[in-house]
Scaffold this motif. Structure first.
Motif, PDB file in Angstrom:
ATOM      1  N   GLU A  88      -8.410  -9.066  -5.685  1.00  0.00           N
ATOM      2  CA  GLU A  88      -7.208  -8.895  -6.513  1.00  0.00           C
ATOM      3  C   GLU A  88      -7.041  -7.437  -6.925  1.00  0.00           C
ATOM      4  O   GLU A  88      -5.920  -6.916  -6.940  1.00  0.00           O
ATOM      5  N   ARG A  89      -8.138  -6.778  -7.254  1.00  0.00           N
ATOM      6  CA  ARG A  89      -8.063  -5.366  -7.640  1.00  0.00           C
ATOM      7  C   ARG A  89      -7.580  -4.510  -6.485  1.00  0.00           C
ATOM      8  O   ARG A  89      -6.745  -3.620  -6.651  1.00  0.00           O
ATOM      9  N   ILE A  93      -4.233  -2.161  -6.143  1.00  0.00           N
ATOM     10  CA  ILE A  93      -4.274  -0.748  -5.755  1.00  0.00           C
ATOM     11  C   ILE A  93      -3.361  -0.494  -4.562  1.00  0.00           C
ATOM     12  O   ILE A  93      -2.617   0.503  -4.520  1.00  0.00           O
ATOM     13  N   ASP A  94      -3.398  -1.404  -3.577  1.00  0.00           N
ATOM     14  CA  ASP A  94      -2.532  -1.245  -2.398  1.00  0.00           C
ATOM     15  C   ASP A  94      -1.057  -1.301  -2.789  1.00  0.00           C
ATOM     16  O   ASP A  94      -0.228  -0.554  -2.247  1.00  0.00           O
ATOM     17  N   ARG A  95      -0.741  -2.169  -3.726  1.00  0.00           N
ATOM     18  CA  ARG A  95       0.653  -2.278  -4.167  1.00  0.00           C
ATOM     19  C   ARG A  95       1.106  -0.999  -4.867  1.00  0.00           C
ATOM     20  O   ARG A  95       2.224  -0.515  -4.646  1.00  0.00           O
ATOM     21  N   GLU A  99       4.112   1.461  -3.624  1.00  0.00           N
ATOM     22  CA  GLU A  99       5.245   1.833  -4.474  1.00  0.00           C
ATOM     23  C   GLU A  99       5.316   3.344  -4.650  1.00  0.00           C
ATOM     24  O   GLU A  99       6.408   3.923  -4.689  1.00  0.00           O
ATOM     25  N   THR A 100       4.160   3.986  -4.727  1.00  0.00           N
ATOM     26  CA  THR A 100       4.146   5.444  -4.866  1.00  0.00           C
ATOM     27  C   THR A 100       4.707   6.115  -3.617  1.00  0.00           C
ATOM     28  O   THR A 100       5.486   7.072  -3.696  1.00  0.00           O
TER      29      THR A 100
END
Length: 306
Positions: A88-89, A93-95, A99-100
């Motif tokens: 989940e972490r 982080i990938d999300r 988005e960045t």
């Protein structure tokens, strides 16, 4: 008259150490009787707590087994949950990274369209007005600038935390005296402007007439962008003269107080070549020329944001 026989028994002479009875008792009894009795009683009590019957021993063993079972199940549950939490972490982080990247791509597209708009504007202007338009764009922060100036790096104190305490800089947002606040950056930037800076940026954010330096929680926002320390302030101008004027200005004195009294770290140095980016967003205003021989009418002016 018969005489009474004399008592021929010899009296026992007194001990030479009779006057030192306390020291003698200490030497002969190194361990106090009370301590010895308490030690013996604790030993008897400890032995009495051990299970003696077969039934009691079986219950004691069963209790140990239950405790070991609970500990084993807890460890197994933690080991089983660890991969799920790590997954989940990593997904979070990938999300965030995706988005960045999307925001960076959008900003790149905005910059490309801005250059296209600037090119069309220059084509639409008469040749004599191009230089004036470039000057206006430079003063408004619509174009990137290069030149000499100063680089000022401001950072929180090494021991800065989120603690509270009674101090003259305490407020609802930044209670730690060692943290750089939005008010501090405002005074520093204003000091550079008053010292003769021609253009200023903070962590890559170009400052314009419409820029705001404010706080959101414990973050400093510049042009509505959150910044993290250290804060790198670039100012275009005569490097040595600008540095000297700033250090003697109210902003420079204020920064020195932060360094001396609150442990805020700051270094300033003159640079021969600096590059400041254009402002991220500007309000583009369009106006219709007034008819000749009449005063400008507010109704004939159209304003919009692009």
């Amino acid at each position: 008259m018969p005489q009474q026989p004399r008592d021929r028994s010899v009296a026992t002479p007194p001990r030479r150490d009779a006057s030192m009875s306390l020291l003698t008792n200490i030497m002969e009894h190194s361990l106090d009787d009370g301590y010895a009795e308490a030690t013996a009683r604790r030993g008897e009590t400890g032995r009495s707590r051990l299970p003696r019957t077969a039934k009691a021993r079986a219950g004691f063993a069963l209790g140990l087994v239950l405790v070991a079972l609970v500990v084993t199940l807890g460890a197994a549950q933690a080991q089983f949950s660890a991969p799920t939490l790590a997954k989940e972490r990593q997904e979070l982080i990938d999300r965030i990274n995706a988005e960045t990247k999307g925001a960076d791509q959008t900003q790149h597209d905005v910059n490309t369209l801005r250059r296209q708009v600037e090119a069309q504007q220059r084509k639409a202007l008469p040749k004599g007005d191009v230089a004036q338009a470039d000057l206006v764009a430079l003063l408004a922060g619509a174009t990137a600038v290069t030149g000499p100036g100063v680089e000022l790096v401001v950072d929180d104190a090494p021991q800065a935390t989120a603690g509270t305490g009674a101090n003259p800089r305490q407020n609802d947002d930044f209670s730690d005296t060692g943290r750089v606040r939005d008010r501090d950056m405002q005074r520093i930037v204003n000091g550079l402007w008053s010292a003769g800076a021609e253009a200023i940026s903070v962590n890559g954010q170009r400052l314009t007439q419409l820029s705001a330096i404010r706080d959101a929680g414990q973050a400093i926002l510049v042009n509505d962008r959150p910044l993290v320390p250290p804060y790198t302030v670039l100012a275009i101008g005569d490097g040595k003269q600008l540095q000297s004027s700033f250090e003697n200005s109210a902003g420079g004195v204020y920064l020195q107080v932060l360094k001396d009294n609150y442990g805020v770290r700051a270094t300033i140095s003159a640079r021969s070549g600096l590059r400041l980016p254009a402002a991220a967003s500007l309000a583009l205003r369009e106006a219709v020329p007034a008819p000749s021989g009449s005063a400008p009418d507010a109704a004939q002016t159209r304003k919009g944001n692009k």
